[in-house]
Design a protein around this motif. Structure first.
Motif, PDB file in Angstrom:
ATOM      1  N   VAL A  11       0.819  -1.219   0.000  1.00 15.86           N
ATOM      2  CA  VAL A  11       0.000   0.000   0.000  1.00 15.86           C
ATOM      3  C   VAL A  11       0.852   1.267   0.000  1.00 15.86           C
ATOM      4  CG1 VAL A  11      -1.959  -1.147   1.093  1.00 15.86           C
ATOM      5  CG2 VAL A  11      -0.266   0.039   2.519  1.00 15.86           C
ATOM      6  N   ASP A  98      -4.346   2.250   2.408  1.00 13.83           N
ATOM      7  CA  ASP A  98      -5.073   1.174   1.743  1.00 13.83           C
ATOM      8  C   ASP A  98      -4.893   1.325   0.235  1.00 13.83           C
ATOM      9  OD1 ASP A  98      -6.643  -1.068   1.541  1.00 13.83           O
ATOM     10  OD2 ASP A  98      -8.513  -0.098   2.143  1.00 13.83           O
ATOM     11  N   ALA A  99      -5.292   0.308  -0.500  1.00 14.64           N
ATOM     12  CA  ALA A  99      -5.244   0.347  -1.964  1.00 14.64           C
ATOM     13  C   ALA A  99      -6.211  -0.696  -2.492  1.00 14.64           C
ATOM     14  CB  ALA A  99      -3.835   0.081  -2.491  1.00 14.64           C
ATOM     15  N   SER A 100      -6.628  -0.535  -3.716  1.00 14.31           N
ATOM     16  CA  SER A 100      -7.516  -1.529  -4.316  1.00 14.31           C
ATOM     17  C   SER A 100      -6.766  -2.851  -4.467  1.00 14.31           C
ATOM     18  CB  SER A 100      -7.997  -1.050  -5.685  1.00 14.31           C
ATOM     19  OG  SER A 100      -6.930  -1.076  -6.618  1.00 14.31           O
ATOM     20  N   GLU A 102      -6.505  -4.739  -6.969  1.00 14.32           N
ATOM     21  CA  GLU A 102      -5.799  -4.798  -8.258  1.00 14.32           C
ATOM     22  C   GLU A 102      -4.475  -4.057  -8.182  1.00 14.32           C
ATOM     23  OE1 GLU A 102     -10.038  -5.489  -8.596  1.00 14.32           O
ATOM     24  OE2 GLU A 102      -8.925  -3.741  -7.837  1.00 14.32           O
ATOM     25  N   VAL A 103      -4.502  -2.865  -7.611  1.00 12.64           N
ATOM     26  CA  VAL A 103      -3.270  -2.069  -7.512  1.00 12.64           C
ATOM     27  C   VAL A 103      -2.308  -2.689  -6.516  1.00 12.64           C
ATOM     28  CG1 VAL A 103      -2.342   0.153  -6.751  1.00 12.64           C
ATOM     29  CG2 VAL A 103      -4.304   0.080  -8.300  1.00 12.64           C
ATOM     30  N   GLN A 104      -2.835  -3.189  -5.413  1.00 13.88           N
ATOM     31  CA  GLN A 104      -1.969  -3.855  -4.439  1.00 13.88           C
ATOM     32  C   GLN A 104      -1.266  -5.050  -5.074  1.00 13.88           C
ATOM     33  OE1 GLN A 104      -3.934  -5.854  -1.230  1.00 13.88           O
ATOM     34  NE2 GLN A 104      -2.127  -5.866   0.087  1.00 13.88           N
ATOM     35  N   ARG A 107       1.514  -3.926  -7.457  1.00 14.26           N
ATOM     36  CA  ARG A 107       2.710  -3.473  -6.731  1.00 14.26           C
ATOM     37  C   ARG A 107       3.487  -4.653  -6.170  1.00 14.26           C
ATOM     38  NH1 ARG A 107      -0.251   1.356  -3.260  1.00 14.26           N
ATOM     39  NH2 ARG A 107      -0.559   2.833  -4.994  1.00 14.26           N
ATOM     40  N   GLN A 121      -3.520  -9.570   0.371  1.00 13.20           N
ATOM     41  CA  GLN A 121      -4.853  -9.018   0.130  1.00 13.20           C
ATOM     42  C   GLN A 121      -5.804  -9.380   1.265  1.00 13.20           C
ATOM     43  OE1 GLN A 121      -6.303 -10.176  -3.711  1.00 13.20           O
ATOM     44  NE2 GLN A 121      -4.937  -8.797  -4.816  1.00 13.20           N
ATOM     45  N   ASP A 168      -6.687   6.124   0.836  1.00  7.93           N
ATOM     46  CA  ASP A 168      -6.659   5.214  -0.311  1.00  7.93           C
ATOM     47  C   ASP A 168      -5.546   5.678  -1.244  1.00  7.93           C
ATOM     48  OD1 ASP A 168      -7.074   3.635  -2.531  1.00  7.93           O
ATOM     49  OD2 ASP A 168      -9.245   3.935  -2.579  1.00  7.93           O
ATOM     50  N   THR A 169      -4.505   4.869  -1.349  1.00 10.40           N
ATOM     51  CA  THR A 169      -3.330   5.236  -2.147  1.00 10.40           C
ATOM     52  C   THR A 169      -3.428   4.777  -3.600  1.00 10.40           C
ATOM     53  OG1 THR A 169      -2.064   3.206  -1.694  1.00 10.40           O
ATOM     54  CG2 THR A 169      -1.952   4.963  -0.049  1.00 10.40           C
ATOM     55  N   THR A 170      -4.568   4.198  -3.971  1.00 12.27           N
ATOM     56  CA  THR A 170      -4.702   3.578  -5.294  1.00 12.27           C
ATOM     57  C   THR A 170      -4.295   4.507  -6.418  1.00 12.27           C
ATOM     58  OG1 THR A 170      -6.508   2.173  -4.488  1.00 12.27           O
ATOM     59  CG2 THR A 170      -6.303   2.447  -6.872  1.00 12.27           C
TER      60      THR A 170
END
Length: 203
Positions: A11, A98-100, A102-104, A107, A121, A168-170
Motif C-alpha cells: 500500500v 489502503d489500496a484496491s 488490483e493495484v496492491q 505493486r 490481500q 486510499d493510495t490507489t
C-alpha cells in the motif's frame, strides 16, 4: 505521542516514510520495526516482541518531549495497545494506508511477491475492519502470540480514534500520500486531546 502509519504490504508505507523524513518536525523520531528489532522474521511472535521494543524506545523519546512515527510495517494497532509497555504511552494516533486489490497485487508482483500476494490481500481486508474494531477476528493476532501481551486492555477498549484516518493510495503518488499523512500529523499535534489515550488507555 506515537503515530502509527500502517497497512498491508503493497500500500506504500515504506515509500511514504522515506518521503516524510524530509518534512517531519525536529520533535520527531521515526523508525520501522527492523530498525530496532533487527532483521524481520515476520512471525506474529517476532512482530509483537518488536513492537514492544519500539514502544519502549518511544517512551524514552516521549520523556524527551519527542513524538514517534512508526511507519513501514503491517502492524495491527491492537498490538501496540496490548504491548506490555503500551499503557504508558501518552497518546496513540493511527492512520491506515489502503489500496484496491488490483493495484496492491500489481505493486506486489512488481517487487517479486507474486507467490504471496493473495495472503497480503486477505490481510488488507482484515486491517480495514481492525482499524475500527480491534476485537474483530482477533485470531489473526492471537494465534502464535507472545505470552506477555496484555489482551485484557482491549476487552472494553475501542481504538483511540474515531473516525479512523484511512488514505486510499490507489490513484495517489507517494508524494501526495505523504502530504496527507504530514497534514494529519501536524493537525493531531495541534489538537492532542482528539483521540489520545488519556486515562482510558491506561491500566
Amino acid at each position: 505521542m506515537l503515530f502509527l502509519v500502517t497497512g498491508a504490504s503493497g500500500v506504500g508505507k515504506s515509500t511514504v516514510r522515506q518521503t516524510l523524513l524530509n518534512f517531519l518536525p525536529p520533535s520527531f523520531w521515526s523508525c520501522e520495526l527492523g530498525d530496532i528489532a533487527g532483521p524481520p522474521q515476520w512471525t506474529v511472535l517476532w512482530r509483537q516482541k518488536a513492537v514492544e521494543k519500539v514502544v519502549r524506545r518511544a517512551l524514552r523519546e516521549q520523556n524527551l518531549g519527542k513524538h514517534t512515527l512508526l511507519c513501514g510495517d503491517p502492524i495491527p494497532p491492537a498490538e501496540i495497545i496490548a504491548s506490555p509497555s503500551g499503557h504508558r504511552l501518552t497518546g496513540l494516533k493511527g492512520c491506515l494506508l489502503d489500496a484496491s486489490p488490483e493495484v496492491q497485487s500489481a505493486r506486489l508482483l512488481a517487487r517479486g511477491d507474486n507467490e504471496h500476494h493473495l495472503h497480503h490481500q486477505a490481510f488488507a481486508t482484515w486491517m480495514r475492519i481492525h482499524i475500527t474494531n480491534p476485537l474483530a477476528h482477533s485470531e489473526v493476532i492471537h494465534k502464535g502470540a507472545w505470552n506477555q501481551m496484555c489482551w485484557d486492555r482491549l476487552a472494553s477498549h475501542t481504538l483511540p480514534w474515531h473516525p479512523p484516518l484511512i488514505i486510499d493510495t490507489t490513484f495517489l503518488s507517494p508524494e501526495a500520500v505523504a502530504k496527507q499523512v504530514l497534514q494529519w500529523i501536524l493537525s493531531e499535534i495541534e489538537n492532542p486531546a482528539n483521540g489520545s489515550f488519556g486515562s482510558e488507555g491506561r491500566s
